[in-house]
Structure formats: structure tokens, C-alpha cells
Design a protein around this motif. Structure first.
Motif, PDB file in Angstrom:
ATOM      1  N   LYS A 562       0.858  -1.181   0.000  1.00 16.70           N
ATOM      2  CA  LYS A 562       0.000   0.000   0.000  1.00 16.70           C
ATOM      3  C   LYS A 562       0.904   1.243   0.000  1.00 16.70           C
ATOM      4  O   LYS A 562       1.582   1.537   0.975  1.00 16.70           O
ATOM      5  N   ILE A 563       0.910   1.957  -1.107  1.00 20.56           N
ATOM      6  CA  ILE A 563       1.758   3.140  -1.243  1.00 20.56           C
ATOM      7  C   ILE A 563       1.190   4.318  -0.451  1.00 20.56           C
ATOM      8  O   ILE A 563       1.927   5.038   0.237  1.00 20.56           O
ATOM      9  N   PHE A 630       1.986  11.154  -5.728  1.00 24.25           N
ATOM     10  CA  PHE A 630       2.759  10.411  -4.731  1.00 24.25           C
ATOM     11  C   PHE A 630       4.150  10.123  -5.308  1.00 24.25           C
ATOM     12  O   PHE A 630       4.264   9.699  -6.463  1.00 24.25           O
ATOM     13  N   LYS A 631       5.171  10.315  -4.511  1.00 25.79           N
ATOM     14  CA  LYS A 631       6.534   9.984  -4.927  1.00 25.79           C
ATOM     15  C   LYS A 631       6.851   8.546  -4.500  1.00 25.79           C
ATOM     16  O   LYS A 631       6.940   8.263  -3.307  1.00 25.79           O
ATOM     17  N   ASP A 632       7.013   7.683  -5.479  1.00 23.30           N
ATOM     18  CA  ASP A 632       7.456   6.315  -5.179  1.00 23.30           C
ATOM     19  C   ASP A 632       8.970   6.287  -5.358  1.00 23.30           C
ATOM     20  O   ASP A 632       9.480   6.238  -6.482  1.00 23.30           O
ATOM     21  N   PHE A 643       9.606   0.679   4.299  1.00 23.91           N
ATOM     22  CA  PHE A 643       8.664   1.649   3.735  1.00 23.91           C
ATOM     23  C   PHE A 643       7.398   1.756   4.580  1.00 23.91           C
ATOM     24  O   PHE A 643       6.836   0.752   5.020  1.00 23.91           O
ATOM     25  N   THR A 644       6.921   2.990   4.782  1.00 19.70           N
ATOM     26  CA  THR A 644       5.687   3.248   5.519  1.00 19.70           C
ATOM     27  C   THR A 644       4.691   3.920   4.589  1.00 19.70           C
ATOM     28  O   THR A 644       5.031   4.869   3.877  1.00 19.70           O
ATOM     29  N   THR A 645       3.454   3.444   4.592  1.00 17.40           N
ATOM     30  CA  THR A 645       2.403   3.996   3.733  1.00 17.40           C
ATOM     31  C   THR A 645       2.245   5.494   3.956  1.00 17.40           C
ATOM     32  O   THR A 645       2.181   5.961   5.093  1.00 17.40           O
ATOM     33  N   TYR A 646       2.149   6.240   2.862  1.00 18.21           N
ATOM     34  CA  TYR A 646       1.966   7.682   2.966  1.00 18.21           C
ATOM     35  C   TYR A 646       0.548   8.009   3.409  1.00 18.21           C
ATOM     36  O   TYR A 646      -0.432   7.406   2.938  1.00 18.21           O
ATOM     37  N   GLY A 647       0.436   9.007   4.271  1.00 19.19           N
ATOM     38  CA  GLY A 647      -0.842   9.627   4.583  1.00 19.19           C
ATOM     39  C   GLY A 647      -0.834  11.054   4.075  1.00 19.19           C
ATOM     40  O   GLY A 647       0.185  11.561   3.582  1.00 19.19           O
ATOM     41  N   GLU A 648      -1.941  11.740   4.204  1.00 19.08           N
ATOM     42  CA  GLU A 648      -1.998  13.113   3.690  1.00 19.08           C
ATOM     43  C   GLU A 648      -1.038  14.045   4.419  1.00 19.08           C
ATOM     44  O   GLU A 648      -0.560  15.023   3.843  1.00 19.08           O
ATOM     45  N   ALA A 675       9.860  30.257  -1.841  1.00 20.32           N
ATOM     46  CA  ALA A 675      11.054  29.418  -1.708  1.00 20.32           C
ATOM     47  C   ALA A 675      10.888  28.411  -0.585  1.00 20.32           C
ATOM     48  O   ALA A 675      11.296  27.246  -0.703  1.00 20.32           O
ATOM     49  N   THR A 676      10.303  28.870   0.511  1.00 21.83           N
ATOM     50  CA  THR A 676      10.054  27.960   1.637  1.00 21.83           C
ATOM     51  C   THR A 676       9.104  26.840   1.224  1.00 21.83           C
ATOM     52  O   THR A 676       9.301  25.666   1.574  1.00 21.83           O
ATOM     53  N   ALA A 677       8.072  27.196   0.462  1.00 25.03           N
ATOM     54  CA  ALA A 677       7.115  26.192  -0.006  1.00 25.03           C
ATOM     55  C   ALA A 677       7.799  25.190  -0.934  1.00 25.03           C
ATOM     56  O   ALA A 677       7.552  23.978  -0.855  1.00 25.03           O
ATOM     57  N   ALA A 678       8.682  25.672  -1.804  1.00 22.31           N
ATOM     58  CA  ALA A 678       9.388  24.777  -2.717  1.00 22.31           C
ATOM     59  C   ALA A 678      10.276  23.812  -1.950  1.00 22.31           C
ATOM     60  O   ALA A 678      10.374  22.619  -2.301  1.00 22.31           O
ATOM     61  N   ASP A 679      10.920  24.290  -0.890  1.00 16.74           N
ATOM     62  CA  ASP A 679      11.745  23.411  -0.064  1.00 16.74           C
ATOM     63  C   ASP A 679      10.889  22.359   0.629  1.00 16.74           C
ATOM     64  O   ASP A 679      11.292  21.190   0.757  1.00 16.74           O
ATOM     65  N   ALA A 680       9.717  22.762   1.096  1.00 23.73           N
ATOM     66  CA  ALA A 680       8.818  21.819   1.767  1.00 23.73           C
ATOM     67  C   ALA A 680       8.366  20.722   0.814  1.00 23.73           C
ATOM     68  O   ALA A 680       8.261  19.547   1.192  1.00 23.73           O
ATOM     69  N   LEU A 681       8.113  21.080  -0.457  1.00 24.03           N
ATOM     70  CA  LEU A 681       7.722  20.077  -1.440  1.00 24.03           C
ATOM     71  C   LEU A 681       8.860  19.096  -1.698  1.00 24.03           C
ATOM     72  O   LEU A 681       8.639  17.891  -1.861  1.00 24.03           O
ATOM     73  N   THR A 682      10.088  19.587  -1.714  1.00 20.32           N
ATOM     74  CA  THR A 682      11.241  18.728  -1.977  1.00 20.32           C
ATOM     75  C   THR A 682      11.362  17.615  -0.942  1.00 20.32           C
ATOM     76  O   THR A 682      11.675  16.465  -1.272  1.00 20.32           O
ATOM     77  N   THR A 683      11.067  17.932   0.301  1.00 21.79           N
ATOM     78  CA  THR A 683      11.193  16.932   1.371  1.00 21.79           C
ATOM     79  C   THR A 683       9.913  16.138   1.586  1.00 21.79           C
ATOM     80  O   THR A 683       9.933  15.141   2.311  1.00 21.79           O
ATOM     81  N   ALA A 684       8.808  16.565   0.987  1.00 18.25           N
ATOM     82  CA  ALA A 684       7.534  15.857   1.150  1.00 18.25           C
ATOM     83  C   ALA A 684       7.499  14.621   0.258  1.00 18.25           C
ATOM     84  O   ALA A 684       8.300  14.457  -0.671  1.00 18.25           O
ATOM     85  N   ASP A 685       6.524  13.740   0.518  1.00 15.88           N
ATOM     86  CA  ASP A 685       6.359  12.506  -0.249  1.00 15.88           C
ATOM     87  C   ASP A 685       5.394  12.670  -1.422  1.00 15.88           C
ATOM     88  O   ASP A 685       4.895  11.687  -1.973  1.00 15.88           O
TER      89      ASP A 685
END
Length: 814
Positions: A562-563, A630-632, A643-648, A675-685
Motif C-alpha cells: 500500500k503506497i 505520490f513519490k514512489d 517503507f511506511t504507507t503515505y498519509g496526507e 522558496a520555503t514552499a518549494a523546499d517543503a515540497l522537496t522533502t515531502a512525499d
């Protein structure tokens, strides 16, 4: 006014001399124990009221028979009974009070009909001062005589008829001797007294209906032999409604090219008149002596699965009409998988060379079945196999919505490994189906999504006290395309072995949490470093995204992960929100009904793009839907054990478009916030876009040149309308966003990308846009890309299609 009262009670059933009790009149002289003086007609009588009155009553009294002769008089509006019927009466009502005294009004009695609304019956013994139901009703009238209506049934008295489709089941059976009352009605005797029945009666006869059967067969073939649809008094010409609607079916097009001119095209599709058709779609004609081809645009043949036979009488008779209880009949209304093999690589599909063309037919709402046809010779179709949920191992099969996706996958079938072409099996990969008993429930009424109060391990949906248990469509099938044998199946673990029982002849993988229907197509891909198909993705109606790893040549080693899980199933939706308003935007019922798009990246992940939405409930505004990426990061052939299933909460909220438009950020609104938002997306799943109230994704996504296209619909109740002449189809939106960060592209709006609305444009006319279809063409040696959605073509930045030529045909018939 004198001493005589005139009273009117429809179907009163009294006779002169009967003793009655009158109560409740606002003129006192009319009340009391009275004797009927005369009966004027079936609805009117007179009695002596015993005093002089000067006004009529304005408050009408209740009249009851003081029953001294053992006869009960009953009122049951439009009872439909006949004299000498034996009926079972319980809970008799005298107009005010339920009478339950044994041996009085209740029990089994033989009746005498006095009017369409009244009848009498003998109580067995004389009863003194029993108040008969002269103005009352009889509850729970039961009889052993069943009366059935089947339009144009074609039966004769004495026929042995099988009845099905009625509720309760006591009305059904394999052999009832009937009595015909007219062309549309007949009666038969039940083994025990029953009340009213409901449902859609299906009656079939072992004798006496051959003429009607012939007429029905001719009608299905197009003969106007029922209602004179053409209004010309001719019953042998073709009827106007010979072709039914093509609602969900997507035609399959095969160019056989047997004559070497690339114009030997056949089109296969199903329609909701029950017929699956093959139509000659090209102009090429046979140049070989003895070969004959249909004329262009003519039907070559039609095929009707046997499961549809019993539904044709309803179509012909147009009865019962479509209602919420008698829904529209569907037939071969699903997607079609196609497998072709040119064995000698001559560019032709000619069965005389051993070339192969197989088609695989799903039914959508037409039923829980699949058909496979060999159409290698387009004029001589043959049945390969058929499967239904009644076949061993197929109990979990729901309505077949998922495309039978034809793939060649390296599977070891002989124990020698999968290193040669002989071990690449032609298989079908598809979701187990749609569960209408659960998924058709109104989302706005659901009070619990995962109920298991009975402790049997089966999750159920609840609406108030009513419980609807999940029991079909849960899982994924991989099937041998030639034989229909299941090679591999994934599904839920259930406590009751009668549900989803796997066959011992194939591998069944129990998957924890695979508890929801999977009507979606399954996307099968290879990883970035392989040419062999080794991975699959699919979502379910519980908001889960699943990945199947199938790189191992032994299916017993395949795994499912389950991704992501993006729906909150634990919250019970209240009827009203804290302000006392109807509850909306409930987050727990997000469904994935359409397949994802998968995009390879050079950033260490594969992007899975999919939107939630329940297009079966177009007017619903109670569910908050979203579009997801979703980033696989497991880009190889297996999942990291940790691996842990992604939640929102693991995803970046891209709804405001803050990365692109600083003014829409929640902070100070400067470039630093972006820029802060772009950094947050980079580390998000991954990321998500929250859609507007009631908005839902209505098809799959397509990504071309880094731009993801998907379509939504907003119900008219929240989208608004500019005038009374507009349709009630809601607002149709087409989104175009960059797949990696959800930002808008330049051709959406002209206001500088300041809000989320810049990501979409609105299509005139509203409704459900078709799923976007990618187009890749070569023009002057250059490859160009575009997306067709409905009547519009869109090009991602940097891709030009140049001039498009419209080419089509139609045939006008009398």
C-alpha cells in the motif's frame, strides 16, 4: 330533514335491517345504535335517527356494524382479490383500533368480493356486538393466489412457468401452472399464503410460448413487430430503435491490413440494446476470389452473451419503466482488451497465416462476467472462454469495470525459469470490479464506512441502522488470456470462507487492508532500468493506492504494497455540522475509480498521479476530493522493507499555488514564502490540490512534456448558472499542471498566476469530459505531442501539432 338520515360510505356492504353504531357526529341525533332502514345503492343507505333535526352534520361520524350474524365487512383499497380467494388476515383494523383477538377478525378466511375496495368473510360463529371494520382497513392480507404482470407474456393457461426476480422469494419457483387472465397478466397458486410482492418479475415457460419467443428474437434483430415504432402499420420492417446507447463502452479498433492497404479496419463495441457488434470500419475489400467482405460501415455480426437473454422482454415491452427500484438495464457496456500477434511479421493479421486477434469484453454495469472472443477471422468469431462470479475461484468478481489489460509478462510456467520467450505469458491484468451494493449508496447518507459490529471480519457501510457488507470487487486478478484460468490473485483476508474463496489451482495472496472494491484499470509498467513489465499500480474505492511487484518469474513471490492511504474512515459523519447546517466536505469517502498516470523522473522517484471522485454520484457535495502526486522512491523492482504507507500529512498542500504565486502564500506573500514552499515540497512525499466544493475528478490523468492533464466536474448546485436556459450538467473543468510541483502553465489565464483557478479552464456545455487521450505525431521528421479531451486539443509548452485535418464518415439510413 325529518327522521331519516342519508349516509354515504363507498362499498359499505350493509343490508336492510343491519344494526349499526354511529359515533362522532356533531348533531347528536345522528349518533347511537341505529337500524338500517334501506340500502339505496352500494355506496348509500338510510337509517332512522330517532329525532327531528334541522341541519346536516359538519363533523362526519364513524359507522360500525354491530355484528350479530358472524360476517365481517372489510375495506382494503384496490385489493385485487376475487370471490372465493383464501386469504390470511392479521392485524385487522376497525378504523380506530387494531383488533388482535384470536378467532374474531384475524385468521384464514374465504372471501366474497363486494366492490373493488371491499369484501366480506364469515367469522365462523355468530358474534354479538363485535364492531366490524365498515370504514376501516385490513392489514397484512395474504393469499395463495399470486397475480403476475409480464407484458406480452405469450403464455396460455396450463403453461408451466418459472418465476424469478420477486421478493419475497416464496413467489419464485421453477414450475408453476398458470391461469392466463389477459395478454399481460396471469395467476398461479403459491404453496403458502403471502402478502404483496415487489421486484421485477422474470417469467420463462417450458411450453406454449414459442410464438412469443420467435417474435422477441426477431425484435432483437431489429424487426418492428411490437409497437409499430415507425407508425406505418408494417410489422416486418426495421424499427427506429434498433441500436441502443453506447454509454461506457469504448470501441476497440483493429486494422487487419490483410490486403496491404492499411484500410482493413474492424470496430468492436457493445451497446445497451444487448448486442456486441463488429462493424466494417475501413474501405478495403477482398481481392481474392471467393472472399466476401461487408460493405464499408456495415455490421459484420452481432453477439449476445447468454446472461442477457432474460432482459430483452423488458426492452421490447418497455416495462417496467426505469425507476429507482427498476434501474436501467446494461449489457456489454465496458472496456475491451485486444491482443494481436503477427506470427510471420508481414504487417498483416491474416488468420490463414496463423495470426491471432483476441478481444476481451468487460461489462461495466452489465454484470459480473467477462467474455473472450477469438476474432482472428473478423467474419468468423469464436468463443475462447467466459467467466462469471459463479465460477470456482471467481467469487470476488464484481461488476467488470476494469479494462482487461493485455500484457506479456515473464512468468515461469514450466519450472525452468523465465529466461526465454516461451515463458512470457499473455495475461490479463484487471481490478476485481465494482460493488454496487456498497458503492451506489448515497455518500451524503453514510454514517459509518468501516463497520464490523457483528465481529465477523467483514467491513460494512452503514446508513443509520441499515448495514451493507462489502462482498465483491476487492482485489486484483492476473489471468491466462488464452484459457481464462487465474494465474495470480490478490485480495482481502476474510473470516467467512464463503466470501472471496480462492481456488486451490492458483496463487492467492492475502493482502491486509485490501477491503475495498477496485473498479479501476490497472497500470502495468517496467521500472526505468528494465524492458520487462514488472510493476503495477491501482487505486481502490477506499482511497488507497496499491503497488504490485511482479518481477519474479514465480508468481508465488509477487508482493503487494500500500503506497498511500488518503481517506479518513474513522470519522462518523454527523447529519449536521456544529452550526446546525447540513454537513458538507466530509473527507472520509474519497474514492479512486480511474487509473493513475506514472511518470519517471531523474530525481530518484516515480511520480504517481491520480484524482479522487465518485462520478456515480454527480450531484454529491458532501465529499472533499483532491488530486494527488505520490513519490514512489522505490524505483527498482521491490519495496524497501522499512517503507511506511503515505498519509496526507506526508504530502505538500499545493492548493494555493504558493510555489508559483507568492501572493497566495499564507505568510507575508513575498518570494521567500515561495522558496520555503518549494523546499517543503522537496522533502515531502508528494503533493495534493484540494478541489472546490462538490468537485470531483471524472477520468484518468495523462502527462505529456511534464504537464499533467485531468478533468473534473463541479455540480451545478455549487457551480452556479448564468441563466435559466443552461443545462444542469455542472461545470466541466480541464486542469493542466506541472506534474512535479502542481504549478500552472502559461495558457490557462491572463492574471499572472495568482490563484489556484489559473490551473484550469472551463469547457462550454458542462458535463463529464472524457478522459484525456495523448496524441503523438510526427510532422516533417519532428515529434509533436498533444492531448485530446472531448472536442478540444491542448498542447503542452514546447509541443506544436500544426494543422489538424478532420476526417470522418457517417451513413444515413431510412
Amino acid at each position: 330533514y325529518g327522521l331519516t338520515a342519508f349516509a354515504s360510505i363507498p362499498g359499505h356492504g350493509f343490508v336492510a335491517g343491519d344494526n349499526i353504531t354511529v359515533t362522532g357526529a356533531d348533531v347528536a341525533a345522528y349518533n347511537g345504535n341505529k337500524t338500517i332502514q334501506s340500502v339505496v345503492d352500494g355506496d348509500t343507505f338510510t337509517y332512522l335517527h330517532g329525532g327531528v333535526v334541522t341541519a346536516d352534520v359538519t363533523v362526519f361520524p364513524t359507522v360500525r356494524l354491530n355484528n350479530t350474524n358472524g360476517t365481517a365487512i372489510a375495506t382494503a383499497v384496490a385489493h385485487g382479490l376475487s370471490t372465493n380467494d383464501s386469504i390470511d388476515i392479521s392485524d385487522a383494523i376497525d378504523g380506530e383500533t387494531t383488533i388482535t383477538t384470536s378467532g374474531t377478525y384475524n385468521g384464514t378466511h374465504t372471501i366474497t368480493v363486494t366492490s373493488p375496495d371491499t369484501f366480506t368473510y364469515d367469522l365462523g360463529t355468530t358474534k354479538t356486538n363485535l364492531q366490524g371494520p365498515a370504514t376501516g382497513m385490513i392489514g397484512n392480507v395474504k393469499t395463495t393466489t399470486a397475480k403476475a404482470r409480464v407484458a406480452n407474456h405469450g403464455f396460455v393457461t396450463g403453461d408451466s412457468v418459472a418465476i424469478s426476480g420477486a421478493t419475497p422469494t416464496a413467489f419464485n419457483g421453477g414450475s408453476f401452472s398458470i391461469t392466463v387472465t389477459d395478454t399481460d397478466n396471469f395467476t398461479y397458486t403459491l404453496p403458502s399464503a403471502q402478502g404483496d410482492a415487489s421486484g421485477s418479475i422474470v417469467a420463462s415457460s417450458g411450453s406454449g410460448s414459442a410464438g412469443e419467443a420467435a417474435q422477441l428474437i426477431a425484435w432483437v434483430r431489429g424487426v418492428d413487430n411490437n409497437e409499430d415504432e415507425n407508425n406505418n402499420s408494417i410489422s416486418t420492417d426495421i424499427r427506429a430503435s434498433a441500436h441502443g446507447d453506447v454509454l461506457h463502452s469504448r470501441p476497440a479498433v483493429v486494422n487487419y491490413n490483410r490486403f496491404g492497404n492499411d484500410d482493413d479496419v474492424y470496430i468492436f463495441y457493445g451497446a445497451n440494446d444487448g448486442i456486441f457488434r463488429a462493424v466494417k470500419g475501413g474501405f478495403a475489400q477482398a481481392d481474392t476470389v471467393g472472399m466476401t467482405e461487408p460493405e464499408p460501415f456495415q455490421e459484420a455480426w452481432g453477439f449476445i452473451p447468454e446472461e442477457f437473454f432474460s432482459s430483452f422482454a423488458r426492452l421490447r415491452n418497455n416495462e417496467p419503466l426505469i425507476t429507482s427500484n427498476n434501474k436501467k438495464p446494461y449489457f456489454a457496456d465496458g472496456s475491451i482488451g485486444v491482443y494481436t500477434k503477427d506470427v510471420n511479421d508481414d504487417g498483416k493479421l491474416d488468420h490463414t497465416d496463423g495470426d491471432i486477434v483476441w478481444i476481451f469484453i468487460s461489462m461495466h454495469r452489465g454484470g459480473r462476467l467477462l467474455y473472450a472472443l477469438d476474432v482472428s477471422n473478423p467474419l468468423d468469431p469464436k468463443l475462447l472462454w467466459r467467466k462469471t462470479n459463479a465460477d470456482t475461484g471467481w467469487a470476488e468478481l464484481g461488476q467488470t469495470w476494469s479494462l482487461p489489460n493485455v500484457q506479456e509478462i515473464a512468468i515461469d510456467t514450466d519450472g525452468a525459469g523465465a529466461g526465454d520467450d516461451d515463458d512470457k505469458e499473455v495475461v490479463l491484468v484487471f481490478g476485481a470490479g465494482y460493488d454496487p451494493f456498497v458503492e451506489d449508496l448515497d455518500p451524503a447518507e453514510i454514517t459509518a464506512f468501516n463497520d464490523d459490529t457483528d465481529g465477523d471480519g467483514h467491513l460494512a457501510v452503514k446508513i443509520g441502522a441499515a448495514s451493507y457488507e462489502r462482498g465483491q470487487g476487492r482485489g486484483i486478478f492476473v489471468v491466462d488470456a488464452l484459457t481464462g484460468n487465474i494465474l495470480w490473485q490478490a485480495g482481502p483476508s476474510v473470516a467467512d470462507p464463503s466470501i472471496a474463496t480462492p481456488s486451490s489451482s492458483h496463487t492467492f495472496l492475502t493482502v491486509t487492508g485490501m477491503d475495498y472494491a477496485i473498479p479501476s484499470d490497472v497500470v502495468v509498467i517496467s521500472d526505468q532500468n528494465s524492458t520487462n513489465l514488472n510493476r503495477a499500480y491501482v487505486g481502490d474505492t477506499g482511497g488507497n493506492m496499491w503497488r504490485v511487484d511482479m518481477s519474479d518469474s514465480f508468481v508465488t513471490n509477487w508482493t503487494v504494497t500500500k503506497i498511500a492511504a488518503i481517506a479518513d474512515h474513522t470519522t462518523v459523519k454527523p447529519g449536521l455540522d456544529p452550526d446546525g447546517d447540513p454537513f458538507t466536505n466530509f473527507p472520509g469517502l474519497r474514492k479512486f475509480i480511474f487509473p493513475p498516470d506514472v511518470v519517471y523522473t531523474e530525481d530518484g522517484y516515480d511520480a504517481i498521479l491520480i484524482g479522487s471522485g465518485d462520478r456515480e454520484h454527480p450531484f454529491d457535495v458532501s465529499v472533499t476530493n483532491r488530486f494527488y502526486m505520490f513519490k514512489d522512491t522505490n524505483i527498482g523492482t521491490s519495496i524497501d522493507p522499512g517503507f511506511t504507507t503515505y498519509g496526507e500529512s506526508d504530502l505538500f498542500d499545493a492548493t494555493s499555488n504558493c510555489i508559483q504565486a507568492a501572493g497566495s502564500c499564507s505568510g507575508s506573500g513575498d518570494e521567500a514564502d515561495s522558496a520555503t514552499a518549494a523546499d517543503a515540497l522537496t522533502t515531502a512525499d508528494g503533493w495534493y490540490i484540494t478541489l472546490s466544493e462538490g468537485e470531483k475528478v471524472v477520468g484518468n490523468a495523462v502527462t505529456l512534456n511534464n504537464i499533467t492533464f485531468f478533468n473534473t466536474n463541479v455540480p451545478s448546485s455549487v457551480a452556479g448558472s448564468s441563466g435559466s436556459c443552461e443545462s444542469d450538467l455542472g461545470e466541466a473543468r480541464q486542469y493542466q499542471v506541472r506534474f512535479d510541483d502542481a504549478t500552472a502553465i502559461a495558457d490557462q489565464n491572463i492574471d499572472g498566476y495568482t490563484n489556484a483557478a489559473d490551473r484550469y479552464n472551463v469547457h462550454a456545455g458542462g458535463g463529464y469530459l472524457p478522459s484525456p487521450v495523448p496524441v503523438v505525431v510526427e510532422i516533417n521528421g519532428e515529434i509533436h505531442e498533444g492531448v485530446i479531451s472531448g472536442v478540444n486539443v491542448s498542447q503542452p509548452p514546447g509541443s506544436i501539432l500544426n494543422t489538424r485535418l478532420r476526417k470522418f464518415w457517417f451513413k444515413e439510413m431510412e
